[in-house]
Structures are given as C-alpha cells and as structure tokens.
Write a protein that holds these residues in place. Structure first.
Motif, PDB file in Angstrom:
ATOM      1  N   TYR A  42     -65.983   5.876   6.117  1.00  0.00           N
ATOM      2  CA  TYR A  42     -64.736   5.173   6.392  1.00  0.00           C
ATOM      3  C   TYR A  42     -63.926   5.825   7.509  1.00  0.00           C
ATOM      4  CZ  TYR A  42     -65.074   2.078   2.295  1.00  0.00           C
ATOM      5  OH  TYR A  42     -65.461   1.115   1.388  1.00  0.00           O
TER       6      TYR A  42
ATOM      7  N   ARG B  83     -59.029   3.887   0.123  1.00  0.00           N
ATOM      8  CA  ARG B  83     -60.130   3.156  -0.503  1.00  0.00           C
ATOM      9  C   ARG B  83     -61.223   4.155  -0.869  1.00  0.00           C
ATOM     10  NH1 ARG B  83     -61.923  -0.545   4.138  1.00  0.00           N
ATOM     11  NH2 ARG B  83     -63.585  -1.097   2.666  1.00  0.00           N
ATOM     12  N   ASN B  84     -61.874   3.909  -1.982  1.00  0.00           N
ATOM     13  CA  ASN B  84     -62.906   4.818  -2.466  1.00  0.00           C
ATOM     14  C   ASN B  84     -64.242   4.494  -1.798  1.00  0.00           C
ATOM     15  OD1 ASN B  84     -64.736   6.374  -3.882  1.00  0.00           O
ATOM     16  ND2 ASN B  84     -63.733   6.055  -5.855  1.00  0.00           N
ATOM     17  N   VAL B  85     -64.707   5.389  -0.939  1.00  0.00           N
ATOM     18  CA  VAL B  85     -65.973   5.190  -0.234  1.00  0.00           C
ATOM     19  C   VAL B  85     -67.126   5.066  -1.220  1.00  0.00           C
ATOM     20  CG1 VAL B  85     -67.439   6.045   1.630  1.00  0.00           C
ATOM     21  CG2 VAL B  85     -65.008   6.627   1.594  1.00  0.00           C
TER      22      VAL B  85
ATOM     23  N   GLU C 191     -67.374   3.562  -3.828  1.00  0.00           N
ATOM     24  CA  GLU C 191     -67.501   2.241  -4.455  1.00  0.00           C
ATOM     25  C   GLU C 191     -67.808   1.138  -3.438  1.00  0.00           C
ATOM     26  OE1 GLU C 191     -63.851   1.758  -6.568  1.00  0.00           O
ATOM     27  OE2 GLU C 191     -64.320   3.341  -8.015  1.00  0.00           O
ATOM     28  N   ASP C 192     -68.115   1.524  -2.204  1.00  0.00           N
ATOM     29  CA  ASP C 192     -68.384   0.516  -1.184  1.00  0.00           C
ATOM     30  C   ASP C 192     -69.680  -0.233  -1.519  1.00  0.00           C
ATOM     31  OD1 ASP C 192     -67.606  -0.174   1.882  1.00  0.00           O
ATOM     32  OD2 ASP C 192     -69.769  -0.300   1.560  1.00  0.00           O
TER      33      ASP C 192
ATOM     34  N   LEU D 199     -68.903   0.820   8.864  1.00  0.00           N
ATOM     35  CA  LEU D 199     -67.873   0.853   7.814  1.00  0.00           C
ATOM     36  C   LEU D 199     -66.606   1.569   8.245  1.00  0.00           C
ATOM     37  CD1 LEU D 199     -70.168   1.673   4.735  1.00  0.00           C
ATOM     38  CD2 LEU D 199     -69.320  -0.573   5.469  1.00  0.00           C
TER      39      LEU D 199
ATOM     40  N   THR E 152     -63.137   2.633   9.283  1.00  0.00           N
ATOM     41  CA  THR E 152     -61.841   1.952   9.274  1.00  0.00           C
ATOM     42  C   THR E 152     -60.865   2.569  10.266  1.00  0.00           C
ATOM     43  OG1 THR E 152     -60.853   3.392   7.589  1.00  0.00           O
ATOM     44  CG2 THR E 152     -62.125   1.490   6.809  1.00  0.00           C
TER      45      THR E 152
END
Length: 293
Positions: A165, A202-204, A206-207, A268, A270
């Motif tokens: 991320y 955001r939790n990587v 859980e991607d 991915l 961000t």
C-alpha cells in the motif's frame, strides 16, 4: 538468501524486526527467530531493547559471527562525537565489539548539519572496522542528494516504510541510482500505532488481491508480501514476537511469484504513508535521550 551490499559485505535478506517489541518479550523473540533460521536481527537505540536483543543472541548458542546485527543511531545522538559515543552505547548494550550495520534512524532535516556530522562519524567507525557497513533510514531522495554532496561514503542501506500500500517508487529509484539497498520496515504493513499518523489506515493483510495470490500458492498474505520484496531485490524486516508467526515469515524460500503476480502487488500502492513524514520536525521525539550502556 543473502544480498551483497555496495561495499561487498553480505547480509541475510530477511531479518527479524523488534520495533514495538516490549523488552520483556524481545529476548524470547530473538531466540525463536535464530532457532528458526534467521541470521539477521534489526533493532535501534530508540526501541529500548538492544540489551534484550544481545541476550537473545547469546542464549542462542550461535557464534557472534553467524548473526548479522543491525541497529540505529537516534537523532539525539547526532553529531560527530555524539555518534561515535552512540556506537559505545549500542555495543555495550548488545554485548558485542562490532556491529554489522549501523544506520542513522531519521534524516532530521531541521538539523541536517548534525545528520551530516553523524554520517561522517559512521564513516570513521567503518574505516576503523568497528562497523562492517553503514546506512540510513527514512531518507527521501532530496535527503540522499544533500547527504551525498557532503560525505564520502555512499550508504549501503536505506531502510524505509515499504509495503504494497506504500511502495515509495521515487525513493526506491533514488536508492538504485546510488547503489543503495532498499530495506523495508513494516514490510507487510503491520506497524501497530503512530499517534497522529495514518488514522484512516487500511489493513494490507486483508487485501483481496493479496489473499487470492496467497491462496493460489498455499501461503499466507504475509508470506506473499515478503516474497514480493525478495524477488524485487529488497531486504525486509518483518516484526513479530509470536514464535509461529516468526517461523511463518521465514518460510518464504520454497515458492515464487509470477511476473503478473508481482505486477499486481505493485498496483496496490495508495501513496499513503502510515508512519511519520521524514520531512516533519518532531522536536520532542528527537530530543529523547538514549541511556548509557
């Protein structure tokens, strides 16, 4: 798997990180990592657990030469003489007579003249054989440019926040141009807290894209991310105090990601940093005194 640094020193690509590991948990985590097969431990003066890292290494029964020890000088010890003394503090707490890699923890641009002086002290330690390699952490391209214009030795390593991320391609490119190894802290996006930063995190782990790749290989998302780092030529420093997780993070040498999978992970990004901005002055934090050995 080893990586050769720009001065010819070889370093295990995967190391155990101990950031935010409580001192009372650190010795056991180091012992578990070394029993698993890790031969690289990364700590820092500012973590407050160098003494416990040293205890874990000694209790492993391994010879000192078998373990690559990396630690960091904190900003309050920047300056030529202060940084030379920071080596005394670190080696005293770790219980060793040399360090494999000693790096500057922050660029501290609000006092960069002290950062330059600190790097010159690292160069002296390198010339004297008291460290085998020197480096920096959290240096952006403009910090590197200013540092290299005022010093003689190119850092071997730049340790930065880097996970799917937040990939910092500009920093990676600058490192590559100068022959500096990019080393990832928070390599699986797992830093737990930085008050004032990353509140909408955001939790990587859980991607869904990472989960799909992990399922295809019968691996965990963490293992996929660590493999991504290795295949792209980076060092990674995953942190855990859980023996099962420590072992899982090391079990990444028996599979390979495809070119398409590597590219999917790259998409991915961000551009959002979870940790502190290296250009932001943090006077109270930077002033934290590092205790004597």
């Amino acid at each position: 798997m080893h990586i050769t640094l720009n001065n010819g020193v070889t370093m295990p690509a995967i190391g155990l990180g101990v950031f935010q590991s409580a001192p009372e948990q650190t010795t056991a985590a180091v012992e578990a990592a070394l029993a698993t097969g890790y031969r690289h431990i990364d700590t820092a003066a500012a973590y407050g657990n160098e003494r416990e890292v040293g205890a874990g290494i000694r209790s492993s029964g391994l010879d000192r030469s078998e373990v690559f020890i990396e630690t960091k000088v904190w900003v309050s010890d920047y300056g030529y003489d202060q940084t030379l003394h920071a080596w005394d503090k670190a080696t005293g707490k770790l219980g060793v007579d040399y360090l494999d890699l000693l790096i500057l923890h922050q660029p501290a641009p609000d006092r960069f003249e002290k950062t330059i002086a600190a790097h010159k002290a690292l160069e002296r330690l390198l010339a004297d054989g008291r460290v085998r390699a020197i480096g920096v952490s959290n240096f952006m391209p403009h910090h590197l440019k200013e540092l290299l214009g005022s010093t003689d030795v190119v850092p071997a390593v730049n340790q930065i926040e880097l996970h799917p991320y937040f990939t910092q391609p500009d920093v990676q490119a600058a490192d590559t141009r100068h022959g500096i190894l990019t080393q990832a802290w928070s390599p699986i996006g797992g830093i737990t807290f930085y008050p004032g930063w990353g509140q909408d995190r955001r939790n990587v782990m859980e991607d869904p894209a990472i989960a799909a790749i992990a399922q295809a290989h019968g691996k965990s998302p963490a293992q996929v991310m660590l493999r991504w780092h290795l295949q792209q030529g980076r060092s990674a420093i995953p942190k855990s105090t859980n023996p099962a997780r420590i072992a899982e993070n090391f079990d990444i040498f028996n599979f390979e990601l495809s070119t398409d999978e590597l590219a999917a992970l790259d998409t991915l990004d961000t551009g959002t940093r979870n940790g502190p901005d290296p250009d932001e002055a943090r006077e109270e934090r930077f002033a934290m005194a590092i205790p004597e050995a």
